[in-house]
Structure formats: structure tokens, C-alpha cells
Design a protein around this motif. Structure first.
Motif, short mmCIF file in Angstrom:
data_model
loop_
_atom_site.label_atom_id
_atom_site.label_comp_id
_atom_site.label_asym_id
_atom_site.label_seq_id
_atom_site.Cartn_x
_atom_site.Cartn_y
_atom_site.Cartn_z
N SER A 250 10.02 1.08 -6.36
CA SER A 250 10.26 2.58 -6.46
C SER A 250 10.66 3.02 -7.89
CB SER A 250 11.21 3.13 -5.64
OG SER A 250 10.94 2.91 -4.32
N VAL A 251 11.45 2.26 -8.59
CA VAL A 251 11.70 2.69 -10.05
C VAL A 251 10.71 2.06 -10.99
CG1 VAL A 251 13.52 2.07 -11.75
CG2 VAL A 251 14.26 1.87 -9.39
N ALA A 252 10.04 0.97 -10.82
CA ALA A 252 9.11 0.70 -11.69
C ALA A 252 7.68 1.45 -11.47
CB ALA A 252 8.59 -0.91 -11.40
N TYR A 253 7.38 1.89 -10.41
CA TYR A 253 6.19 2.78 -10.16
C TYR A 253 6.39 4.11 -10.44
CZ TYR A 253 4.05 -0.76 -7.01
OH TYR A 253 3.43 -1.76 -6.30
N TYR B 224 12.99 -6.48 2.37
CA TYR B 224 11.85 -5.56 1.96
C TYR B 224 12.29 -4.08 1.55
CZ TYR B 224 8.22 -8.69 3.27
OH TYR B 224 7.30 -9.75 3.31
N ALA B 225 13.56 -3.70 2.03
CA ALA B 225 13.94 -2.33 1.58
C ALA B 225 14.39 -2.47 0.14
CB ALA B 225 15.17 -1.92 2.45
N VAL B 226 15.02 -3.79 -0.23
CA VAL B 226 15.40 -3.90 -1.64
C VAL B 226 14.47 -3.96 -2.52
CG1 VAL B 226 16.58 -5.85 -3.24
CG2 VAL B 226 17.63 -5.01 -1.04
N ALA B 227 13.17 -4.73 -1.95
CA ALA B 227 11.94 -4.68 -2.74
C ALA B 227 11.39 -3.16 -2.98
CB ALA B 227 10.96 -5.65 -2.09
N ALA B 228 11.52 -2.53 -1.99
CA ALA B 228 11.18 -1.22 -1.99
C ALA B 228 11.82 -0.12 -3.06
CB ALA B 228 10.97 -0.48 -0.73
N VAL B 229 13.12 -0.42 -2.97
CA VAL B 229 13.75 0.10 -4.11
C VAL B 229 13.33 -0.30 -5.47
CG1 VAL B 229 16.24 0.34 -4.84
CG2 VAL B 229 15.91 0.39 -2.62
N ALA B 230 13.41 -1.44 -5.74
CA ALA B 230 13.19 -2.09 -7.20
C ALA B 230 11.65 -1.50 -7.46
CB ALA B 230 13.06 -3.53 -7.13
N THR C 224 0.62 -1.35 0.02
CA THR C 224 0.07 0.12 0.00
C THR C 224 0.90 1.21 -0.05
OG1 THR C 224 -1.81 -1.29 1.25
CG2 THR C 224 -1.75 1.21 1.26
N MET C 225 1.64 1.38 0.68
CA MET C 225 2.43 2.64 1.14
C MET C 225 3.47 2.84 -0.31
SD MET C 225 5.34 3.76 3.97
CE MET C 225 6.76 2.92 3.05
N VAL C 226 4.33 1.99 -0.54
CA VAL C 226 4.99 2.14 -1.79
C VAL C 226 4.43 2.60 -2.95
CG1 VAL C 226 7.01 1.25 -3.14
CG2 VAL C 226 6.71 0.61 -0.66
N PRO C 227 3.32 2.05 -3.38
CA PRO C 227 2.66 2.37 -4.80
C PRO C 227 2.03 3.74 -4.30
CG PRO C 227 1.28 0.54 -3.64
CD PRO C 227 2.58 0.59 -3.02
N LEU C 228 1.49 4.05 -3.25
CA LEU C 228 0.85 5.26 -3.06
C LEU C 228 1.92 6.46 -3.32
CD1 LEU C 228 -1.56 4.67 -0.15
CD2 LEU C 228 -2.10 5.20 -2.67
N ILE C 229 2.89 6.23 -2.78
CA ILE C 229 4.04 7.29 -2.63
C ILE C 229 4.56 7.25 -4.26
CG2 ILE C 229 6.32 7.66 -2.22
CD1 ILE C 229 6.02 6.57 0.55
N GLY C 230 4.52 6.15 -4.96
CA GLY C 230 4.90 6.15 -6.34
C GLY C 230 3.92 6.78 -7.07
N VAL C 231 2.48 6.69 -6.82
CA VAL C 231 1.59 7.88 -7.53
C VAL C 231 1.98 9.03 -7.34
CG1 VAL C 231 -0.83 8.25 -7.43
CG2 VAL C 231 -0.25 5.65 -7.45
N ILE C 232 2.01 9.58 -6.13
CA ILE C 232 2.37 11.04 -5.66
C ILE C 232 3.47 11.54 -6.44
CG2 ILE C 232 2.71 12.58 -3.89
CD1 ILE C 232 1.20 10.63 -2.18
N ALA C 233 4.68 10.78 -6.32
CA ALA C 233 5.77 11.36 -6.97
C ALA C 233 5.91 11.13 -8.57
CB ALA C 233 6.94 10.40 -6.53
N ALA D 185 11.56 11.47 -9.50
CA ALA D 185 10.45 10.87 -8.92
C ALA D 185 11.09 9.48 -8.27
CB ALA D 185 9.65 10.07 -10.10
N VAL D 186 12.02 8.74 -9.04
CA VAL D 186 12.56 7.66 -8.34
C VAL D 186 13.25 7.84 -6.94
CG1 VAL D 186 14.36 5.71 -8.63
CG2 VAL D 186 12.91 6.14 -10.49
#
Length: 239
Positions: free
Chosen positions: A141-144, A133-139, A59-68, A103-104
């Protein structure tokens, strides 16, 4: 392929408006939840995985991706100020890649860093869960960022479509329909987390080689098509 002036304007647009409040609120909520969970149940690897995977990554990572992602270019297109930027002697790919880089960076700072901190709070990085999970969030972040930057160039309703994808497809349908998980950035990122912490009980429905290819394809294709769309906007403005 990177312009400091465009980057500065993009950072100012992302961090100088109301959307910056949401960027700060989401990570704070994650940290508060993590502290509360640690105080209530202690250090528990399973619970840590549920918080980091079920809330933060889903939830958090995609929402931040949307905003950025949408905020990096969408508002400029909506209010017409993109015309002034396009009038500068800058290559369109440079504009897109600069905005994508910003954005990334913003998405990583507001998602991967809090994810790592939350993981250490929850279980002290036992079994490398926090790092995974931090590594997952980094990856992710780029795609989102690439995906939502593209949405920002092709639609004036980019935020709405981004929220639909983040909240309905990723968080809801992706968690209930097995076949839909194959087309989920979250699952692709989880494949990296699973590899990083093989004994932590992290599982993805997508294999790592396929996940890596899909992450790269979404990122490259999103940036390429966004640049192409920006050229169309230039031609329309000149006509």
C-alpha cells in the motif's frame, strides 16, 4: 509536514466520488469469494494462499492503489483546482506528504483490513497466512500509493498507466516472466509475507533485504519527485 485541511479535502475527493464505489466493491468481492471458497472446500491453507496471493495481493491491492494514489492529486491537476491549493502558504512537500499519507491510509483500509478478514474466513489464520498477507498488503500500500501519486502529478493519463502497470505488469507479466518479478512491488511485499509466515509456502523471487530497500526507494523517490513536479506546476502557473 502534514496539513489537516489538505488531508480533509483529499479524503473528500477520494471517498465522495464514484471512485469510492470501486474502493468498496473490491474488498466486498474478496470477502464474498472467501466465504464461497470456505463453504465449498473448507479450510485449506493452499487455497487460502491462492486466493490471497493470486487475487487479493496481485490484483485488488494494486487496483486500490491506483484509485487512491492517482485520485489523491490527479483530478485536481486535471480540472485546474490545484491552483487554489498551490496559492495557499503551504510548502509543496507538505502538500505531497499529506496527500501521500491519505492515499496510504485509504489503500491500507481498503486492502490490508479486508485481506486480514478474508484470511481468517478462509482458514482461520492457520500458519499465520492471514497476518502474513495483511503485512504484505500494508507494505505494498505504501509503495503503490507513492508510485501512483507520482503518476498523478506527471501525467493526465495516470489512471491508464496505473492500470497498465497493475493489470499487465504486476498481474500478467510478473506472473509469467521470472526476470520481471524483480521489479514488482507484489514480489517485494511477498518477501515480507514469506518472512512473517515461513512455513506457509509463501515464496518471493526477491530476498527480504533487497525487497525492503526497493520498497523504501520507490516510496521515497516517488514522494520526492512528486514534490519536485508540483514545484514545476507552481512556476508554470505563476508565469
Amino acid at each position: 509536514m502534514y496539513d489537516p485541511t489538505v488531508a480533509r479535502l483529499t479524503y473528500r475527493a477520494l471517498l465522495g466520488r464514484r471512485r469510492a464505489l470501486i474502493l468498496f466493491v473490491l474488498p466486498v468481492v474478496l470477502i464474498v469469494i472467501s466465504v464461497a471458497v470456505r463453504l465449498l472446500v473448507g479450510a485449506d491453507d493452499a487455497v487460502a494462499g491462492q486466493v490471497l496471493g493470486g487475487f487479493a495481493l496481485a490484483t485488488m491491492v494494486p487496483l486500490i492503489g491506483v484509485i487512491a494514489g492517482t485520485g489523491a492529486i490527479g483530478p485536481e491537476i486535471d480540472d485546474g483546482s490545484i491552483v487554489y491549493l498551490l496559492a495557499k502558504p503551504l510548502k509543496r512537500p507538505t502538500i505531497i506528504l499529506t496527500k501521500l499519507t491519505v492515499a496510504v491510509g485509504v489503500t491500507m483500509v481498503f486492502s490490508a483490513v479486508p485481506m486480514l478478514i478474508a484470511g481468517f474466513v478462509l482458514n482461520g489464520n492457520s500458519q499465520q497466512i492471514a497476518v502474513a498477507y495483511a503485512v504484505a498488503a500494508v507494505a505494498a500500500s505504501v509503495a503503490y500509493s507513492a508510485l501512483f501519486l507520482l503518476l498523478g502529478t506527471v501525467s493526465r493519463q495516470a489512471v491508464v498507466f496505473g492500470l497498465v502497470y497493475a493489470l499487465i505488469w504486476e498481474a500478467l507479466i510478473g506472473s509469467l516472466v521470472p526476470g520481471a518479478r524483480t521489479l514488482s512491488v507484489q514480489q517485494w511485499a511477498l518477501a515480507l509475507a514469506e518472512k512473517t509466515a515461513p512455513g506457509a509456502g509463501i515464496a518471493s523471487d526477491v530476498g527480504l533485504p533487497v525487497a525492503a530497500v526497493l520498497l523504501a526507494v520507490v516510496t521515497v523517490a516517488g514522494a520526492w519527485y512528486a514534490g519536485r513536479k508540483l514545484r514545476t506546476l507552481t512556476l508554470a502557473g505563476e508565469e
